[in-house]
Design an enzyme around this catalytic site. Structure first.
Site, PDB file in Angstrom:
ATOM      1  N   PHE A   2       0.917  -1.192   0.104  1.00 41.89           N
ATOM      2  CA  PHE A   2       0.068  -0.054   0.045  1.00 41.89           C
ATOM      3  C   PHE A   2       0.976   1.223   0.059  1.00 41.89           C
ATOM      4  O   PHE A   2       2.128   1.204   0.156  1.00 41.89           O
ATOM      5  CB  PHE A   2      -0.915  -0.187   1.146  1.00 41.89           C
ATOM      6  CG  PHE A   2      -1.720  -1.026   1.402  1.00 41.89           C
ATOM      7  CD1 PHE A   2      -3.364  -1.026   0.754  1.00 41.89           C
ATOM      8  CD2 PHE A   2      -1.415  -2.381   2.056  1.00 41.89           C
ATOM      9  CE1 PHE A   2      -4.137  -2.278   0.841  1.00 41.89           C
ATOM     10  CE2 PHE A   2      -2.219  -3.563   1.832  1.00 41.89           C
ATOM     11  CZ  PHE A   2      -3.396  -3.458   1.264  1.00 41.89           C
ATOM     12  N   SER A  41      -7.359  -7.448  -1.033  1.00 39.48           N
ATOM     13  CA  SER A  41      -6.672  -7.146   0.386  1.00 39.48           C
ATOM     14  C   SER A  41      -7.109  -5.350   0.201  1.00 39.48           C
ATOM     15  O   SER A  41      -7.070  -4.996  -0.592  1.00 39.48           O
ATOM     16  CB  SER A  41      -5.283  -7.028   0.169  1.00 39.48           C
ATOM     17  OG  SER A  41      -4.811  -8.545   0.462  1.00 39.48           O
ATOM     18  N   CYS A  48      -3.990  -4.673   7.040  1.00 38.75           N
ATOM     19  CA  CYS A  48      -4.429  -5.376   5.739  1.00 38.75           C
ATOM     20  C   CYS A  48      -5.456  -6.643   5.988  1.00 38.75           C
ATOM     21  O   CYS A  48      -4.730  -7.584   6.609  1.00 38.75           O
ATOM     22  CB  CYS A  48      -3.009  -6.096   4.849  1.00 38.75           C
ATOM     23  SG  CYS A  48      -3.417  -6.758   3.474  1.00 38.75           S
ATOM     24  N   THR A  50      -8.473  -9.149   4.306  1.00 37.51           N
ATOM     25  CA  THR A  50      -8.965 -10.160   3.087  1.00 37.51           C
ATOM     26  C   THR A  50     -10.541  -9.713   3.047  1.00 37.51           C
ATOM     27  O   THR A  50     -11.210 -10.183   3.846  1.00 37.51           O
ATOM     28  CB  THR A  50      -8.586 -11.441   3.344  1.00 37.51           C
ATOM     29  OG1 THR A  50      -7.313 -11.525   3.354  1.00 37.51           O
ATOM     30  CG2 THR A  50      -9.005 -11.951   2.017  1.00 37.51           C
ATOM     31  N   ALA A  68      -8.361 -11.995  12.813  1.00 36.74           N
ATOM     32  CA  ALA A  68      -7.938 -13.019  13.967  1.00 36.74           C
ATOM     33  C   ALA A  68      -7.535 -12.407  14.927  1.00 36.74           C
ATOM     34  O   ALA A  68      -7.490 -11.143  14.994  1.00 36.74           O
ATOM     35  CB  ALA A  68      -6.632 -13.993  12.935  1.00 36.74           C
ATOM     36  N   HIS A 106       1.093  -4.257   7.693  1.00 34.95           N
ATOM     37  CA  HIS A 106       1.169  -5.253   8.854  1.00 34.95           C
ATOM     38  C   HIS A 106       1.499  -4.303  10.148  1.00 34.95           C
ATOM     39  O   HIS A 106       2.256  -3.877  10.357  1.00 34.95           O
ATOM     40  CB  HIS A 106       2.277  -5.921   8.639  1.00 34.95           C
ATOM     41  CG  HIS A 106       2.024  -6.794   7.198  1.00 34.95           C
ATOM     42  ND1 HIS A 106       3.153  -7.400   6.469  1.00 34.95           N
ATOM     43  CD2 HIS A 106       0.947  -7.263   6.689  1.00 34.95           C
ATOM     44  CE1 HIS A 106       2.559  -8.180   5.642  1.00 34.95           C
ATOM     45  NE2 HIS A 106       1.096  -8.028   5.594  1.00 34.95           N
ATOM     46  N   THR A 157       4.589  12.129   7.868  1.00 36.04           N
ATOM     47  CA  THR A 157       5.886  12.661   8.282  1.00 36.04           C
ATOM     48  C   THR A 157       6.256  13.028   9.716  1.00 36.04           C
ATOM     49  O   THR A 157       5.349  13.836  10.236  1.00 36.04           O
ATOM     50  CB  THR A 157       6.405  14.108   7.447  1.00 36.04           C
ATOM     51  OG1 THR A 157       6.100  13.596   5.965  1.00 36.04           O
ATOM     52  CG2 THR A 157       8.043  14.376   7.727  1.00 36.04           C
TER      53      THR A 157
END
Length: 237
Positions: A2, A41, A48, A50, A68, A106, A157
């Site tokens: 991404f 995704s 991220c 699904t 999860a 992630h 930033t």
């Protein structure tokens, strides 16, 4: 992969928890579902996830994702409630301009908003990272002023970093404030943090070289150290 440039704000319309995790249904998402398929995704607040079901028209376009327990532990998504808005970004296409930074979506950990101050039309926000643990070491080595960080999936930033207090800050211009959820979060709220993955790879490579892993990087490090020692007169050429 991404970019950290948020495409759209969706709305949580259903949350179902069970022992295995959580299912979120996010509506008002039609603009990012035009080319959607089951299994795609989508980054939701920087995580991220699904797509397991979707409908392009009903409820302004909705999609469902499964979280999860690992995701619930690492992010703030388990705290989302019906009516909450979330940042959405589709996986980066090879044909689009790359305007943010490399974001895996992630999430490493959450941080807490500790201060918010207007600065003209902009908004300064300060965050504090949790105390490091053996299982989750400090992320501060990957945060540097004028470097970048993904906060709730947004590429931002860094304006300041204080290692002693585990804090770091960013500034949001007016345009960015209108496009993401972060300005709406009050002090005390959690945000999802993903640090620079390039910094992680560099650190691991240097550690391997210094610990005897060998390879070309070790030779480079040894040459740099040798040059410094020679310049300081500590060894003979």
């Amino acid at each position: 992969m991404f970019t950290g440039l948020i495409e759209h704000l969706g709305s949580v319309v259903d949350v179902v928890h069970d022992a295995g995790g959580c299912t979120l249904t996010i509506a008002d998402s039609a603009p990012i579902l035009t080319d959607c398929h089951v299994g795609d995704s989508i980054a939701v607040n920087g995580a991220c996830l699904t797509v397991i079901e979707f409908d392009k028209e009903e409820k302004g376009g909705w999609f469902k994702v499964w979280l999860a327990n690992e995701t619930l532990d690492r992010t703030d998504l388990g705290e989302r409630k019906v009516g909450d808005q979330v940042n959405l970004e589709r996986a980066m296409g090879a044909h689009v301009r790359f305007g943010g930074h490399f974001v895996q979506a992630h999430v490493d950990t959450t941080a807490t908003i500790v201060d918010k101050k207007p600065d003209g039309d902009s908004l300064r926000i300060m965050f504090q990272l949790p105390e490091p643990t053996p299982e989750r070491p400090s992320l501060l080595p990957y945060l540097i002023p004028k470097g970048y960080v993904a906060i709730d999936g947004t590429s931002l930033t860094l304006t300041s970093v204080d290692d002693a207090h585990r804090t770091f800050g960013v500034m949001l211009i007016k345009h960015t404030q209108e496009k993401i959820t972060l300005p709406k979060k009050p002090v005390g709220s959690k945000v999802n943090i993903e640090v620079d993955m390039v910094g992680k790879f560099v650190e691991k490579s240097v550690q391997a070289a210094l610990s005897g892993g060998g390879g070309p990087l070790r030779s480079v490090v040894e040459k740099v150290i040798e040059d410094v020692l020679i310049k300081k007169g500590l060894v003979q050429q």
